[in-house]
Write an enzyme that holds these catalytic residues in place. Structure first.
Site, PDB file in Angstrom:
ATOM      1  N   PRO A 245     -68.597  14.702 -64.116  1.00  0.00           N
ATOM      2  CA  PRO A 245     -68.297  15.060 -65.514  1.00  0.00           C
ATOM      3  C   PRO A 245     -68.992  16.366 -65.898  1.00  0.00           C
ATOM      4  CG  PRO A 245     -70.030  13.395 -65.440  1.00  0.00           C
ATOM      5  CD  PRO A 245     -69.657  13.685 -64.001  1.00  0.00           C
TER       6      PRO A 245
ATOM      7  N   SER B 152     -71.480  18.983 -67.477  1.00  0.00           N
ATOM      8  CA  SER B 152     -72.919  18.799 -67.669  1.00  0.00           C
ATOM      9  C   SER B 152     -73.302  18.787 -69.154  1.00  0.00           C
ATOM     10  CB  SER B 152     -73.708  19.859 -66.912  1.00  0.00           C
ATOM     11  OG  SER B 152     -73.225  21.135 -67.229  1.00  0.00           O
TER      12      SER B 152
ATOM     13  N   GLY C 107     -59.779  21.294 -67.194  1.00  0.00           N
ATOM     14  CA  GLY C 107     -60.704  22.328 -67.659  1.00  0.00           C
ATOM     15  C   GLY C 107     -59.972  23.635 -67.824  1.00  0.00           C
ATOM     16  N   SER C 108     -60.687  24.713 -67.719  1.00  0.00           N
ATOM     17  CA  SER C 108     -60.093  26.031 -67.980  1.00  0.00           C
ATOM     18  C   SER C 108     -59.186  26.476 -66.829  1.00  0.00           C
ATOM     19  CB  SER C 108     -61.204  27.066 -68.177  1.00  0.00           C
ATOM     20  OG  SER C 108     -61.980  27.153 -67.002  1.00  0.00           O
TER      21      SER C 108
ATOM     22  N   GLU D  13     -55.016  20.028 -65.135  1.00  0.00           N
ATOM     23  CA  GLU D  13     -54.742  20.017 -66.581  1.00  0.00           C
ATOM     24  C   GLU D  13     -55.585  21.144 -67.162  1.00  0.00           C
ATOM     25  OE1 GLU D  13     -52.643  18.205 -68.227  1.00  0.00           O
ATOM     26  OE2 GLU D  13     -52.162  16.574 -66.846  1.00  0.00           O
TER      27      GLU D  13
ATOM     28  N   CYS E 215     -57.282  21.102 -75.724  1.00  0.00           N
ATOM     29  CA  CYS E 215     -56.340  21.933 -74.970  1.00  0.00           C
ATOM     30  C   CYS E 215     -54.990  22.025 -75.674  1.00  0.00           C
ATOM     31  CB  CYS E 215     -56.160  21.357 -73.581  1.00  0.00           C
ATOM     32  SG  CYS E 215     -55.735  19.617 -73.644  1.00  0.00           S
TER      33      CYS E 215
ATOM     34  N   GLU F 297     -50.370  13.369 -66.531  1.00  0.00           N
ATOM     35  CA  GLU F 297     -51.264  12.218 -66.691  1.00  0.00           C
ATOM     36  C   GLU F 297     -50.637  11.265 -67.704  1.00  0.00           C
ATOM     37  OE1 GLU F 297     -55.187  13.940 -67.505  1.00  0.00           O
ATOM     38  OE2 GLU F 297     -55.546  13.990 -65.338  1.00  0.00           O
TER      39      GLU F 297
HETATM   40  P1  NAP Z   1     -64.456  24.629 -67.665  1.00  0.00           P
HETATM   41  O1  NAP Z   1     -65.526  25.624 -67.885  1.00  0.00           O
HETATM   42  O2  NAP Z   1     -63.330  24.974 -66.778  1.00  0.00           O
HETATM   43  O3  NAP Z   1     -65.198  23.310 -67.158  1.00  0.00           O
HETATM   44  C1  NAP Z   1     -64.487  22.142 -66.840  1.00  0.00           C
HETATM   45  C2  NAP Z   1     -65.248  21.380 -65.776  1.00  0.00           C
HETATM   46  O4  NAP Z   1     -65.352  22.178 -64.598  1.00  0.00           O
HETATM   47  C3  NAP Z   1     -66.674  21.016 -66.158  1.00  0.00           C
HETATM   48  O5  NAP Z   1     -67.022  19.815 -65.558  1.00  0.00           O
HETATM   49  C4  NAP Z   1     -67.471  22.157 -65.539  1.00  0.00           C
HETATM   50  O6  NAP Z   1     -68.809  21.801 -65.279  1.00  0.00           O
HETATM   51  C5  NAP Z   1     -66.719  22.355 -64.256  1.00  0.00           C
HETATM   52  N1  NAP Z   1     -66.868  23.680 -63.684  1.00  0.00           N
HETATM   53  C6  NAP Z   1     -67.170  24.844 -64.299  1.00  0.00           C
HETATM   54  N2  NAP Z   1     -67.190  25.855 -63.406  1.00  0.00           N
HETATM   55  C7  NAP Z   1     -66.901  25.319 -62.201  1.00  0.00           C
HETATM   56  C8  NAP Z   1     -66.770  25.833 -60.878  1.00  0.00           C
HETATM   57  N3  NAP Z   1     -66.923  27.130 -60.620  1.00  0.00           N
HETATM   58  N4  NAP Z   1     -66.457  24.980 -59.892  1.00  0.00           N
HETATM   59  C9  NAP Z   1     -66.282  23.682 -60.132  1.00  0.00           C
HETATM   60  N5  NAP Z   1     -66.395  23.114 -61.356  1.00  0.00           N
HETATM   61  C10 NAP Z   1     -66.694  23.932 -62.373  1.00  0.00           C
HETATM   62  O7  NAP Z   1     -63.791  24.183 -69.029  1.00  0.00           O
HETATM   63  P2  NAP Z   1     -64.499  23.678 -70.343  1.00  0.00           P
HETATM   64  O8  NAP Z   1     -64.954  24.828 -71.134  1.00  0.00           O
HETATM   65  O9  NAP Z   1     -65.517  22.630 -70.023  1.00  0.00           O
HETATM   66  O10 NAP Z   1     -63.296  22.908 -71.041  1.00  0.00           O
HETATM   67  C11 NAP Z   1     -62.429  23.539 -71.884  1.00  0.00           C
HETATM   68  C12 NAP Z   1     -61.160  23.927 -71.150  1.00  0.00           C
HETATM   69  O11 NAP Z   1     -60.527  22.748 -70.668  1.00  0.00           O
HETATM   70  C13 NAP Z   1     -60.164  24.576 -72.065  1.00  0.00           C
HETATM   71  O12 NAP Z   1     -59.533  25.631 -71.413  1.00  0.00           O
HETATM   72  C14 NAP Z   1     -59.176  23.445 -72.355  1.00  0.00           C
HETATM   73  O13 NAP Z   1     -57.910  23.874 -72.753  1.00  0.00           O
HETATM   74  C15 NAP Z   1     -59.167  22.738 -71.049  1.00  0.00           C
HETATM   75  N6  NAP Z   1     -58.677  21.362 -71.211  1.00  0.00           N
HETATM   76  C16 NAP Z   1     -57.425  21.064 -70.725  1.00  0.00           C
HETATM   77  C17 NAP Z   1     -56.914  19.787 -70.916  1.00  0.00           C
HETATM   78  C18 NAP Z   1     -55.537  19.419 -70.432  1.00  0.00           C
HETATM   79  O14 NAP Z   1     -55.239  18.233 -70.380  1.00  0.00           O
HETATM   80  N7  NAP Z   1     -54.695  20.383 -70.057  1.00  0.00           N
HETATM   81  C19 NAP Z   1     -57.680  18.821 -71.567  1.00  0.00           C
HETATM   82  C20 NAP Z   1     -58.947  19.164 -72.029  1.00  0.00           C
HETATM   83  C21 NAP Z   1     -59.431  20.451 -71.833  1.00  0.00           C
HETATM   84  P3  NAP Z   1     -69.993  22.286 -66.250  1.00  0.00           P
HETATM   85  O15 NAP Z   1     -69.525  22.024 -67.626  1.00  0.00           O
HETATM   86  O16 NAP Z   1     -71.124  21.437 -65.860  1.00  0.00           O
HETATM   87  O17 NAP Z   1     -70.195  23.728 -65.966  1.00  0.00           O
END
Ligand code: NAP
Length: 479
Positions: free
Chosen positions: A179, A181, A232-233, A254, A288, A460
């Site tokens: 999950p 952090s 995530g992003s 996603e 998102c 999903e």
């Molecule tokens: P994120 O920076 O991409 O992080 C998502 C997850 O990936 C976190 O667990 C993060 O861990 C991990 N992570 C970050 N950098 C990584 C790397 N280089 N390698 C592997 N894992 C890595 O996104 P966020 O800011 O947490 O979440 C917001 C984004 O999620 C937005 O763009 C949103 O639109 C998207 N989102 C999409 C959906 C959908 O269903 N399409 C749903 C919800 C959110 P840490 O946090 O510990 O760094």
């Protein structure tokens, strides 16, 4: 400082049926107050690798457990999640800042995927295919893919986990979850409840840690992992997909969105305003599927802008644990700075500020409405992830659709119209995985959630959610 009331927060990761504290810890911070609420195990690459090994060892036993038994354990997990609704919701609000009412709704929403897939696993049907040669029988069966690695974001600390883990476990896969952090505590609580539900050791594992890059690399390159499911992003999703290509893993992504919300001249304006508030301000605009761009047709632009501004001024901002709060803080300083930059850029480009427009104390930002935003503004092209309504003007239906589709994202789109022909035509032409027609809220467990273009791959929820965790095997019988 850990406050007295937070003593019951879980602090152990979960690997191979055991709760582990880890040698190192990292702090979890409440974004509404800046206080440290607990600490979580700071595990690393070696722990990920061990969890993958354990999940791999556990897989044959779980795969061969009959579906009735698997389904019963998943169902039990659902019941435990619901029985601990208040505790889970409070934890989520503490670590993510979202209003408590939204956290309570997220428990219902997140748990509904667990209930749905407990049932749906029983319907993972194959098919019988008419043979082309006499004496042959052709059938397909569906089998679980194997070890699944799941990586989830902070904005839905519970639901983004259950949308992946429930179908994976129900279909007979084993899982290693990492999950975000920023919000590990809800995940640890979810793991504790899974343990109580009776999943055998190694079937579900949760590893928390700060080394997102290293742990992510292990989860996406380890040969034993057969499937990676990431929310995530788009930027991180792209890296993980590239990593997964090395061992040709099955991938579900996603990713980010940049949702348009169109209001046509024939729309019910009051309904559109209500839909706009739901579609924009949930989780302070940090979802998102949050509306990022409002396209309003010329004839109703002023009426919509005025009514929306009145509604936005009434929103109550504050600590999510306080009564009646509708808008919480941004998740962190980077999130706040991005919102500030987007608003400043829009105003520099000629947008009119109708309300808000300023950062408040801590990580809070005023609910904001901007009118006549330029199509070249950052707000039009990047996911803002904040409580800001950007209103763009359009003249014809064709122009509105073109503006809505002018993005590399394609997750959710919304529009308001009372013309039935227009509703069909616009819905078909919008380039997105999901379309809300006269509504600002589309997601539930029975419908397929997911994006097109750079918003992702796979779905999903719904009956399709199970496909992501199973492979079709074709059997050709000859006499
Ligand atoms: P994120 O920076 O991409 O992080 C998502 C997850 O990936 C976190 O667990 C993060 O861990 C991990 N992570 C970050 N950098 C990584 C790397 N280089 N390698 C592997 N894992 C890595 O996104 P966020 O800011 O947490 O979440 C917001 C984004 O999620 C937005 O763009 C949103 O639109 C998207 N989102 C999409 C959906 C959908 O269903 N399409 C749903 C919800 C959110 P840490 O946090 O510990 O760094």
């Amino acid at each position: 400082m850990t406050t007295k009331t937070e003593n019951r927060l879980p602090t152990a990761a979960y690997v191979n049926g055991k709760f582990i504290s880890g040698h190192k810890k990292f702090n979890v911070i409440n974004p509404a107050t800046g206080e440290v609420i607990a600490s979580a195990p700071d595990l690393g690459v070696a722990d990920c690798k061990k969890a993958i090994d354990d999940a791999h060892t556990a897989w044959p036993g779980w795969r061969d457990t009959d579906v009735t038994q698997r389904s019963r354990i998943v169902q039990k997990w659902y019941e435990l999640l619901m029985a601990h609704k208040d505790e889970l919701a409070r934890t989520m609000t503490l670590e993510s800042g979202k209003p408590l009412s939204e956290s309570l709704a997220e428990v219902d929403y997140g748990a509904s995927f667990v209930e749905w897939f407990a049932e749906e696993a029983k319907r993972a049907y194959g098919e019988s295919i008419p043979a082309t040669k006499t004496g042959q029988r052709l059938i397909t069966i569906r089998q679980p893919v194997g070890v699944v690695a799941a990586i989830t974001p902070w904005n839905f600390p519970l639901a983004m986990i259950t949308r992946k883990v429930a179908p994976a476990l129900a279909s007979g896969c084993t899982v290693v979850l990492r999950p975000a952090s920023q919000t590990p505590l809800t995940a640890l609580m979810v793991a504790k409840l899974a343990h109580q539900a009776g999943f055998p050791p190694g079937v579900f594992n949760v590893v928390t840690g700060k080394d997102s890059k290293g742990m992510g690399e292990e989860l996406t390159t380890n040969e034993l992992v057969r499937k990676i499911s990431f929310t995530g992003s788009t930027e991180v999703g792209r890296t993980l997909m590239a990593n997964a290509a090395r061992t040709i893993k099955k991938v579900s992504l996603e990713l980010g969105g940049n949702a348009p919300f169109l209001v046509f001249d024939d729309a019910d304006i009051d309904a559109a305003v209500a839909g706009a508030i739901t579609g924009k301000f949930r989780n302070s605009g940090q979802t998102c599927v949050s509306v990022n761009r409002f396209y309003v047709q010329d004839g109703v632009f002023d009426a919509f802008a005025e009514k929306l501004t009145t509604a936005v001024k009434e929103l109550k901002v504050g600590n999510g644990l306080d009564n009646g709060v509708q808008v919480g803080p941004l998740i962190n300083r980077d999130g706040l700075e991005k919102v500030k930059a987007h608003v400043e850029d829009a105003i520099d480009g000629g947008a009119r500020l109708l309300t808000g427009g300023k950062a408040m104390e801590g990580l809070f930002y005023e609910p904001t409405v901007l009118a006549d935003v330029s199509p070249s503004a950052l707000l039009a092209h990047e996911e803002t992830f904040g409580p800001v309504c950007a209103l763009f003007r359009f003249k014809t239906e064709k122009e509105g659709i073109a503006m809505a589709n002018d993005t590399e994202f394609g997750l959710a789109a919304y529009f308001y119209s009372r013309d039935v022909n227009r509703c069909w035509q616009v819905a078909e032409q919008l380039e997105s995985g999901m379309v809300g027609i006269n509504t600002g809220l589309v997601s539930n467990a029975v419908a397929p959630f997911g994006g097109v273009k750079q918003s992702g791959i796979g779905r999903e929820g719904s009956k399709h959610g199970l496909d992501e965790y199973t492979e079709i095997k074709y059997l050709c019988f000859s006499e």
